[in-house]
Design a protein around this motif. Structure first.
Motif, PDB file in Angstrom:
ATOM      1  N   UNK A  13       0.829  -1.207   0.000  1.00  0.00           N
ATOM      2  CA  UNK A  13       0.000   0.000   0.000  1.00  0.00           C
ATOM      3  C   UNK A  13       0.861   1.253   0.000  1.00  0.00           C
ATOM      4  N   UNK A  14       0.241   2.327  -0.458  1.00  0.00           N
ATOM      5  CA  UNK A  14       0.825   3.659  -0.312  1.00  0.00           C
ATOM      6  C   UNK A  14      -0.117   4.406   0.610  1.00  0.00           C
ATOM      7  N   UNK A  15       0.387   4.878   1.739  1.00  0.00           N
ATOM      8  CA  UNK A  15      -0.450   5.555   2.726  1.00  0.00           C
ATOM      9  C   UNK A  15      -0.090   7.027   2.807  1.00  0.00           C
ATOM     10  N   UNK A  16      -1.116   7.863   2.994  1.00  0.00           N
ATOM     11  CA  UNK A  16      -0.894   9.289   3.245  1.00  0.00           C
ATOM     12  C   UNK A  16      -1.001   9.464   4.747  1.00  0.00           C
ATOM     13  N   UNK A  17       0.066   9.953   5.350  1.00  0.00           N
ATOM     14  CA  UNK A  17       0.088  10.119   6.800  1.00  0.00           C
ATOM     15  C   UNK A  17       0.212  11.598   7.149  1.00  0.00           C
ATOM     16  N   UNK A  18      -0.599  12.015   8.075  1.00  0.00           N
ATOM     17  CA  UNK A  18      -0.521  13.385   8.580  1.00  0.00           C
ATOM     18  C   UNK A  18       0.162  13.307   9.926  1.00  0.00           C
ATOM     19  N   UNK A  19       1.217  14.062  10.089  1.00  0.00           N
ATOM     20  CA  UNK A  19       2.000  13.987  11.319  1.00  0.00           C
ATOM     21  C   UNK A  19       1.611  15.108  12.255  1.00  0.00           C
ATOM     22  N   UNK A  20       1.170  14.738  13.421  1.00  0.00           N
ATOM     23  CA  UNK A  20       0.744  15.711  14.414  1.00  0.00           C
ATOM     24  C   UNK A  20       1.933  16.537  14.884  1.00  0.00           C
ATOM     25  N   UNK A  21       3.072  15.910  15.011  1.00  0.00           N
ATOM     26  CA  UNK A  21       4.253  16.624  15.492  1.00  0.00           C
ATOM     27  C   UNK A  21       5.134  17.073  14.327  1.00  0.00           C
ATOM     28  N   UNK A  52       0.975   9.545  -6.572  1.00  0.00           N
ATOM     29  CA  UNK A  52       2.082  10.495  -6.376  1.00  0.00           C
ATOM     30  C   UNK A  52       1.595  11.923  -6.608  1.00  0.00           C
ATOM     31  N   UNK A  53       0.786  12.134  -7.645  1.00  0.00           N
ATOM     32  CA  UNK A  53       0.261  13.464  -7.938  1.00  0.00           C
ATOM     33  C   UNK A  53      -0.670  13.938  -6.820  1.00  0.00           C
ATOM     34  N   UNK A  54      -1.491  13.011  -6.311  1.00  0.00           N
ATOM     35  CA  UNK A  54      -2.371  13.368  -5.198  1.00  0.00           C
ATOM     36  C   UNK A  54      -1.547  13.760  -3.969  1.00  0.00           C
ATOM     37  N   UNK A  55      -0.512  12.999  -3.721  1.00  0.00           N
ATOM     38  CA  UNK A  55       0.363  13.324  -2.590  1.00  0.00           C
ATOM     39  C   UNK A  55       1.034  14.681  -2.787  1.00  0.00           C
ATOM     40  N   UNK A  56       1.432  14.974  -4.004  1.00  0.00           N
ATOM     41  CA  UNK A  56       2.065  16.266  -4.315  1.00  0.00           C
ATOM     42  C   UNK A  56       1.070  17.403  -4.043  1.00  0.00           C
ATOM     43  N   UNK A  57      -0.188  17.222  -4.417  1.00  0.00           N
ATOM     44  CA  UNK A  57      -1.215  18.239  -4.169  1.00  0.00           C
ATOM     45  C   UNK A  57      -1.450  18.418  -2.665  1.00  0.00           C
ATOM     46  N   UNK A  58      -1.489  17.300  -1.961  1.00  0.00           N
ATOM     47  CA  UNK A  58      -1.658  17.377  -0.502  1.00  0.00           C
ATOM     48  C   UNK A  58      -0.483  18.116   0.123  1.00  0.00           C
ATOM     49  N   UNK A  59       0.713  17.817  -0.332  1.00  0.00           N
ATOM     50  CA  UNK A  59       1.918  18.480   0.190  1.00  0.00           C
ATOM     51  C   UNK A  59       1.856  19.981  -0.095  1.00  0.00           C
ATOM     52  N   UNK A  60       1.492  20.343  -1.311  1.00  0.00           N
ATOM     53  CA  UNK A  60       1.422  21.759  -1.688  1.00  0.00           C
ATOM     54  C   UNK A  60       0.366  22.481  -0.847  1.00  0.00           C
ATOM     55  N   UNK A  61      -0.797  21.865  -0.695  1.00  0.00           N
ATOM     56  CA  UNK A  61      -1.863  22.464   0.095  1.00  0.00           C
ATOM     57  C   UNK A  61      -1.432  22.615   1.554  1.00  0.00           C
ATOM     58  N   UNK A  62      -0.780  21.587   2.095  1.00  0.00           N
ATOM     59  CA  UNK A  62      -0.308  21.647   3.483  1.00  0.00           C
ATOM     60  C   UNK A  62       0.749  22.727   3.650  1.00  0.00           C
ATOM     61  N   UNK A  64       1.037  25.460   1.864  1.00  0.00           N
ATOM     62  CA  UNK A  64       0.370  26.762   1.798  1.00  0.00           C
ATOM     63  C   UNK A  64      -0.335  27.084   3.110  1.00  0.00           C
ATOM     64  N   UNK A  65      -0.991  26.084   3.695  1.00  0.00           N
ATOM     65  CA  UNK A  65      -1.668  26.311   4.979  1.00  0.00           C
ATOM     66  C   UNK A  65      -0.670  26.642   6.075  1.00  0.00           C
ATOM     67  N   UNK A  66       0.432  25.919   6.078  1.00  0.00           N
ATOM     68  CA  UNK A  66       1.470  26.175   7.076  1.00  0.00           C
ATOM     69  C   UNK A  66       2.044  27.571   6.908  1.00  0.00           C
ATOM     70  N   UNK A  67       2.284  27.989   5.666  1.00  0.00           N
ATOM     71  CA  UNK A  67       2.807  29.330   5.413  1.00  0.00           C
ATOM     72  C   UNK A  67       1.793  30.384   5.864  1.00  0.00           C
ATOM     73  N   UNK A  68       0.507  30.138   5.597  1.00  0.00           N
ATOM     74  CA  UNK A  68      -0.529  31.069   6.043  1.00  0.00           C
ATOM     75  C   UNK A  68      -0.542  31.166   7.561  1.00  0.00           C
ATOM     76  N   UNK A  69      -0.387  30.028   8.241  1.00  0.00           N
ATOM     77  CA  UNK A  69      -0.321  30.047   9.709  1.00  0.00           C
ATOM     78  C   UNK A  69       0.893  30.811  10.207  1.00  0.00           C
ATOM     79  N   UNK A  70       2.030  30.610   9.551  1.00  0.00           N
ATOM     80  CA  UNK A  70       3.245  31.334   9.942  1.00  0.00           C
ATOM     81  C   UNK A  70       3.076  32.833   9.723  1.00  0.00           C
ATOM     82  N   UNK A  71       2.460  33.207   8.589  1.00  0.00           N
ATOM     83  CA  UNK A  71       2.219  34.631   8.316  1.00  0.00           C
ATOM     84  C   UNK A  71       1.297  35.236   9.369  1.00  0.00           C
TER      85      UNK A  71
END
Length: 173
Positions: A13-21, A52-62, A64-71
């Motif tokens: 399997x290929x799993x998408x994992x979101x890391x809390x830390x 892989x493309x879906x993961x790339x989109x998730x990474x890009x979206x994450x 952007x959200x992280x950058x917005x939070x930092x801003x």
């Protein structure tokens, strides 16, 4: 994939994992750090590319959200710093006003006559007022209280008392 063991996830399997830390995205979930969001069974290279493309989109979206939070965090820090400066400036202004008030009250309420800092003539009485003092020549003397002299009894007294006295009528007592 959901029912498979960790060892099967790694190979099947290929799993998408979101890391809390914010560890990093992994192929399988690490206990206590990441939570597996979704797993896909690997069936073909096309599906792997799509994944892989879906993961790339998730990474890009994450990202952007992280950058917005930092801003947002930076803007909040700037606002807090500005507010702290305003509070400090207000405190300084209040202290300055309190000192000016105290100085004003000390100067306004002091008794210049009792302190002996008036400018009255020795032959004048000093009367304290709210903000200053008034000098009045004592009985038997004439003048403005700053300069007092015995009343003139002859023309010669007028001329010697007032240097360069103009010609005119004077009331002599």
């Amino acid at each position: 994939c959901d029912a498979m063991s960790h060892s099967q996830w790694q190979s099947d399997c290929v799993c998408v994992c979101v890391c809390v830390c914010f560890c990093a995205c992994l192929r399988f979930a690490l206990l206590g750090c990441c939570a597996c969001v979704h797993c896909w069974p690997v069936q073909s290279l096309e599906q792997l590319e799509h994944t892989r493309q879906q993961l790339q989109q998730i990474k890009q979206s994450s990202t952007q959200r992280l950058q917005a939070l930092l801003d947002t965090l930076e803007a909040a820090e700037a606002a807090v710093t500005s507010a702290a400066r305003s509070i400090d400036n207000t405190k300084l202004l209040v202290r300055s006003l309190e000192q000016r008030r105290a100085s004003f009250l000390a100067n306004t309420l002091r008794d210049e006559c009792a302190l002996g800092i008036d400018t009255c003539h020795p032959n004048a009485d000093c009367t304290d007022t709210d903000s200053s003092f008034v000098c009045t020549c004592k009985q038997g003397y004439v003048g403005d209280g700053i300069a007092c002299s015995p009343p003139a009894t002859s023309c010669r007294d007028v001329l010697t008392a007032v240097s360069g006295a103009p010609s005119g009528l004077y009331n002599l007592t």
